[in-house]
Design a protein around this motif. Structure first.
Motif: not given
Length: 214
Positions: A89-112, A209-214
């Motif tokens: 719902s808000y992931a696109d908004d987080l990415l939309a300013d195109r400034r970078g410096a953003v990460g989105y990880l699922l907790k069960d993937r951050v095992s290492l 960002l264009a890829y994700l927002q398209a």
């Protein structure tokens, strides 16, 4: 680095504090709700913030909404989102300013620990780090008039690896092709998405960002 941590689960928050500080960084604030996160980022201007998506009062997407608000108040403030689920719902908004410096990880993937710390460093340095499942969920929302339709299947494959934060060398190794072949595909992607005459890393972020927002 100076780090803000936002998570309402005390045990996880304390664990993150210990992990971050044991690896030479400083936690300047540790909070348990969205408004406190926004205020902490405005006050401390951290090098990066680690944010849980689901926080009080409704435990839905308050953390993600607070991250968007914080990026509005402090443009470009680096944010690494951690979540058990993909909240689009808000992931696109987080990415939309195109400034970078953003990460989105699922907790069960951050095992290492090493992978998590690498993601933290990359986001703090202005990079974009996205969990493959996050990429997949966001792509479900692709519009019919998607500009990506002009890309070949191989170019889409290369771009999807870029979205996961891979370098050209890593993409080449994964796809079992030469570095030169990947560089050619990346140039074609930039051309087809009309991303011309710009700094290489910035264009990579814009392409993702264009890829994700398209």
């Amino acid at each position: 680095m100076r780090v803000v941590i936002a998570d309402d689960a005390v045990l996880l928050r304390e664990g993150l504090i210990r992990l971050v500080e044991e690896n030479g960084h400083t936690v300047v604030a540790a909070v348990g709700d969205g408004p406190a996160l926004v205020e902490a980022i405005k006050e401390h201007r951290p090098d990066v913030s680690i944010v849980d998506v689901r926080m009080p009062p409704s435990h839905t997407d308050e953390g993600l909404r607070a991250a968007v608000e914080a990026r509005t108040a402090v443009p470009g403030s680096p944010i690494l989102v951690l979540s058990q689920y993909v909240e689009v719902s808000y992931a696109d908004d987080l990415l939309a300013d195109r400034r970078g410096a953003v990460g989105y990880l699922l907790k069960d993937r951050v095992s290492l620990v090493g992978d998590f710390l690498d993601a933290l460093d990359r986001v703090a340095g202005g990079g974009t780090v996205l969990d493959p499942e996050v990429v997949a969920q966001l792509l479900v929302r692709r519009r019919r008039d998607d500009p990506m339709r002009s890309l070949t299947p191989r170019e889409r494959e290369v771009l999807s690896r870029m979205a996961e934060g891979m370098s050209n060398t890593a993409i080449a190794r994964t796809l079992v092709v030469t570095d030169g072949a990947v560089e050619k595909h990346v140039r074609n992607i930039f051309t087809k998405l009309s991303l011309h005459q710009d700094e290489e890393q910035h264009r990579r972020v814009l392409a993702v960002l264009a890829y994700l927002q398209a």
